[in-house]
Design a protein around this motif. Structure first.
Motif, PDB file in Angstrom:
ATOM      1  N   MET A 107       0.850  -1.166   0.000  1.00 21.29           N
ATOM      2  CA  MET A 107       0.000   0.000   0.000  1.00 21.29           C
ATOM      3  C   MET A 107       0.899   1.234   0.000  1.00 21.29           C
ATOM      4  SD  MET A 107      -2.623   1.448   2.899  1.00 21.29           S
ATOM      5  CE  MET A 107      -3.793   0.148   2.779  1.00 21.29           C
ATOM      6  N   ARG A 108       0.552   2.168  -0.834  1.00 18.93           N
ATOM      7  CA  ARG A 108       1.283   3.441  -0.917  1.00 18.93           C
ATOM      8  C   ARG A 108       0.506   4.503  -0.152  1.00 18.93           C
ATOM      9  NH1 ARG A 108       1.163   3.187  -7.222  1.00 18.93           N
ATOM     10  NH2 ARG A 108      -0.937   2.922  -6.495  1.00 18.93           N
ATOM     11  N   VAL A 109       1.168   5.101   0.826  1.00 16.05           N
ATOM     12  CA  VAL A 109       0.539   6.113   1.662  1.00 16.05           C
ATOM     13  C   VAL A 109       1.239   7.446   1.428  1.00 16.05           C
ATOM     14  CG1 VAL A 109       0.019   6.843   4.024  1.00 16.05           C
ATOM     15  CG2 VAL A 109      -0.070   4.416   3.413  1.00 16.05           C
ATOM     16  N   ALA A 110       0.467   8.438   1.042  1.00 18.82           N
ATOM     17  CA  ALA A 110       0.984   9.798   0.916  1.00 18.82           C
ATOM     18  C   ALA A 110       0.657  10.528   2.215  1.00 18.82           C
ATOM     19  CB  ALA A 110       0.350  10.510  -0.270  1.00 18.82           C
ATOM     20  N   PHE A 111       1.672  11.070   2.843  1.00 17.72           N
ATOM     21  CA  PHE A 111       1.517  11.751   4.131  1.00 17.72           C
ATOM     22  C   PHE A 111       1.676  13.241   3.898  1.00 17.72           C
ATOM     23  CE2 PHE A 111       2.568  12.922   8.464  1.00 17.72           C
ATOM     24  CZ  PHE A 111       1.756  12.076   9.194  1.00 17.72           C
ATOM     25  N   LEU A 112       0.559  13.941   3.797  1.00 13.25           N
ATOM     26  CA  LEU A 112       0.546  15.380   3.528  1.00 13.25           C
ATOM     27  C   LEU A 112       0.696  16.130   4.851  1.00 13.25           C
ATOM     28  CD1 LEU A 112       0.058  17.603   1.371  1.00 13.25           C
ATOM     29  CD2 LEU A 112      -2.360  17.458   1.966  1.00 13.25           C
ATOM     30  N   HIS A 113       1.730  16.927   4.948  1.00 11.97           N
ATOM     31  CA  HIS A 113       2.014  17.612   6.208  1.00 11.97           C
ATOM     32  C   HIS A 113       2.599  18.989   5.931  1.00 11.97           C
ATOM     33  CE1 HIS A 113       6.438  17.401   6.063  1.00 11.97           C
ATOM     34  NE2 HIS A 113       6.199  16.354   5.299  1.00 11.97           N
ATOM     35  N   SER A 114       2.653  19.803   6.976  1.00 13.35           N
ATOM     36  CA  SER A 114       3.379  21.069   6.902  1.00 13.35           C
ATOM     37  C   SER A 114       4.480  21.060   7.954  1.00 13.35           C
ATOM     38  CB  SER A 114       2.444  22.263   7.070  1.00 13.35           C
ATOM     39  OG  SER A 114       1.676  22.125   8.225  1.00 13.35           O
ATOM     40  N   LEU A 115       4.146  20.756   9.174  1.00 11.60           N
ATOM     41  CA  LEU A 115       5.122  20.605  10.251  1.00 11.60           C
ATOM     42  C   LEU A 115       4.993  19.193  10.809  1.00 11.60           C
ATOM     43  CD1 LEU A 115       4.395  23.921  12.175  1.00 11.60           C
ATOM     44  CD2 LEU A 115       6.267  23.492  10.611  1.00 11.60           C
ATOM     45  N   LEU A 116       6.108  18.585  11.132  1.00 10.17           N
ATOM     46  CA  LEU A 116       6.052  17.255  11.742  1.00 10.17           C
ATOM     47  C   LEU A 116       6.045  17.417  13.261  1.00 10.17           C
ATOM     48  CD1 LEU A 116       8.406  15.122   9.513  1.00 10.17           C
ATOM     49  CD2 LEU A 116       5.929  15.034   9.662  1.00 10.17           C
ATOM     50  N   ARG A 117       4.837  17.402  13.801  1.00  9.42           N
ATOM     51  CA  ARG A 117       4.674  17.496  15.248  1.00  9.42           C
ATOM     52  C   ARG A 117       4.782  16.098  15.849  1.00  9.42           C
ATOM     53  NH1 ARG A 117      -0.868  20.400  14.112  1.00  9.42           N
ATOM     54  NH2 ARG A 117      -0.787  18.623  12.736  1.00  9.42           N
ATOM     55  N   MET A 118       4.652  15.989  17.149  1.00  9.53           N
ATOM     56  CA  MET A 118       4.788  14.699  17.820  1.00  9.53           C
ATOM     57  C   MET A 118       3.761  13.692  17.307  1.00  9.53           C
ATOM     58  SD  MET A 118       6.384  12.757  19.817  1.00  9.53           S
ATOM     59  CE  MET A 118       7.419  13.670  20.904  1.00  9.53           C
ATOM     60  N   ASP A 119       2.524  14.135  17.083  1.00  9.17           N
ATOM     61  CA  ASP A 119       1.486  13.229  16.579  1.00  9.17           C
ATOM     62  C   ASP A 119       1.871  12.637  15.229  1.00  9.17           C
ATOM     63  OD1 ASP A 119       0.081  13.980  18.793  1.00  9.17           O
ATOM     64  OD2 ASP A 119      -1.330  15.264  17.714  1.00  9.17           O
ATOM     65  N   GLU A 120       2.369  13.469  14.339  1.00  5.20           N
ATOM     66  CA  GLU A 120       2.757  12.995  13.014  1.00  5.20           C
ATOM     67  C   GLU A 120       3.944  12.039  13.101  1.00  5.20           C
ATOM     68  OE1 GLU A 120       2.042  16.276  13.557  1.00  5.20           O
ATOM     69  OE2 GLU A 120       0.156  16.285  12.444  1.00  5.20           O
ATOM     70  N   LYS A 121       4.883  12.320  13.983  1.00  3.29           N
ATOM     71  CA  LYS A 121       6.034  11.430  14.147  1.00  3.29           C
ATOM     72  C   LYS A 121       5.603  10.059  14.652  1.00  3.29           C
ATOM     73  CE  LYS A 121       9.292  15.166  14.872  1.00  3.29           C
ATOM     74  NZ  LYS A 121      10.157  15.865  15.817  1.00  3.29           N
ATOM     75  N   LEU A 122       4.648  10.040  15.580  1.00  3.90           N
ATOM     76  CA  LEU A 122       4.133   8.760  16.077  1.00  3.90           C
ATOM     77  C   LEU A 122       3.401   7.989  14.973  1.00  3.90           C
ATOM     78  CD1 LEU A 122       2.842   9.872  19.590  1.00  3.90           C
ATOM     79  CD2 LEU A 122       4.831   8.442  19.090  1.00  3.90           C
ATOM     80  N   LEU A 123       2.623   8.693  14.171  1.00  7.34           N
ATOM     81  CA  LEU A 123       1.944   8.039  13.046  1.00  7.34           C
ATOM     82  C   LEU A 123       2.948   7.470  12.047  1.00  7.34           C
ATOM     83  CD1 LEU A 123      -0.983  10.484  12.288  1.00  7.34           C
ATOM     84  CD2 LEU A 123      -1.188   8.101  12.940  1.00  7.34           C
ATOM     85  N   LEU A 124       3.983   8.235  11.737  1.00  6.94           N
ATOM     86  CA  LEU A 124       5.004   7.758  10.798  1.00  6.94           C
ATOM     87  C   LEU A 124       5.755   6.558  11.353  1.00  6.94           C
ATOM     88  CD1 LEU A 124       6.377  11.153   9.494  1.00  6.94           C
ATOM     89  CD2 LEU A 124       5.074   9.452   8.201  1.00  6.94           C
ATOM     90  N   ASP A 125       6.054   6.544  12.648  1.00  2.88           N
ATOM     91  CA  ASP A 125       6.713   5.395  13.260  1.00  2.88           C
ATOM     92  C   ASP A 125       5.846   4.146  13.165  1.00  2.88           C
ATOM     93  OD1 ASP A 125       8.942   6.883  13.918  1.00  2.88           O
ATOM     94  OD2 ASP A 125       8.323   7.223  16.005  1.00  2.88           O
ATOM     95  N   GLU A 126       4.565   4.318  13.408  1.00  4.32           N
ATOM     96  CA  GLU A 126       3.652   3.170  13.337  1.00  4.32           C
ATOM     97  C   GLU A 126       3.512   2.662  11.905  1.00  4.32           C
ATOM     98  OE1 GLU A 126       1.508   0.120  14.610  1.00  4.32           O
ATOM     99  OE2 GLU A 126       2.485   1.567  15.936  1.00  4.32           O
ATOM    100  N   LEU A 127       3.423   3.565  10.948  1.00  5.43           N
ATOM    101  CA  LEU A 127       3.326   3.143   9.548  1.00  5.43           C
ATOM    102  C   LEU A 127       4.597   2.446   9.081  1.00  5.43           C
ATOM    103  CD1 LEU A 127       1.526   6.230   7.997  1.00  5.43           C
ATOM    104  CD2 LEU A 127       0.612   3.908   8.189  1.00  5.43           C
ATOM    105  N   ALA A 128       5.750   2.871   9.594  1.00  5.67           N
ATOM    106  CA  ALA A 128       7.019   2.254   9.212  1.00  5.67           C
ATOM    107  C   ALA A 128       7.108   0.815   9.705  1.00  5.67           C
ATOM    108  CB  ALA A 128       8.180   3.076   9.753  1.00  5.67           C
ATOM    109  N   ARG A 129       6.417   0.493  10.773  1.00 11.09           N
ATOM    110  CA  ARG A 129       6.416  -0.869  11.320  1.00 11.09           C
ATOM    111  C   ARG A 129       5.535  -1.829  10.529  1.00 11.09           C
ATOM    112  NH1 ARG A 129       5.298   1.258  17.144  1.00 11.09           N
ATOM    113  NH2 ARG A 129       7.278   2.267  17.532  1.00 11.09           N
ATOM    114  N   ARG A 130       4.641  -1.308   9.745  1.00 15.12           N
ATOM    115  CA  ARG A 130       3.690  -2.149   9.008  1.00 15.12           C
ATOM    116  C   ARG A 130       4.339  -2.732   7.755  1.00 15.12           C
ATOM    117  NH1 ARG A 130      -1.191  -2.629  11.905  1.00 15.12           N
ATOM    118  NH2 ARG A 130      -1.104  -0.918  13.390  1.00 15.12           N
TER     119      ARG A 130
END
Length: 71
Positions: free
Chosen positions: A1-24
């Motif tokens: 699955m290809r996930v596009a992560f649209l962001h402006s600033l990488l806050r703590m919430d976004e970092k946690l989401l990216l860490d979880e997606l990287a584990r999948r």
């Protein structure tokens, strides 16, 4: 699955989401900074199965998501 992560600033919430997606397994994530996003209308946006919109700016998010919906 290809996930596009649209962001402006990488806050703590976004970092946690990216860490979880990287584990999948089978999930590839590419970051789209909406402050740097330039899209050729003829080419369209990069292909994605899922777009996570986590941008701070509502108007930039709306326009970027419209490009993905139109593609």
């Amino acid at each position: 699955m290809r996930v596009a992560f649209l962001h402006s600033l990488l806050r703590m919430d976004e970092k946690l989401l990216l860490d979880e997606l990287a584990r999948r397994p089978g999930v590839s994530v590419y970051l789209l900074d909406d402050r740097q996003l330039h899209c050729q209308l003829a080419a369209g946006p990069p292909p994605a199965d899922l777009v996570l919109a986590r941008s701070v700016s509502h108007s930039r998010t709306v326009y970027a998501l419209r490009l993905y919906e139109a593609a």
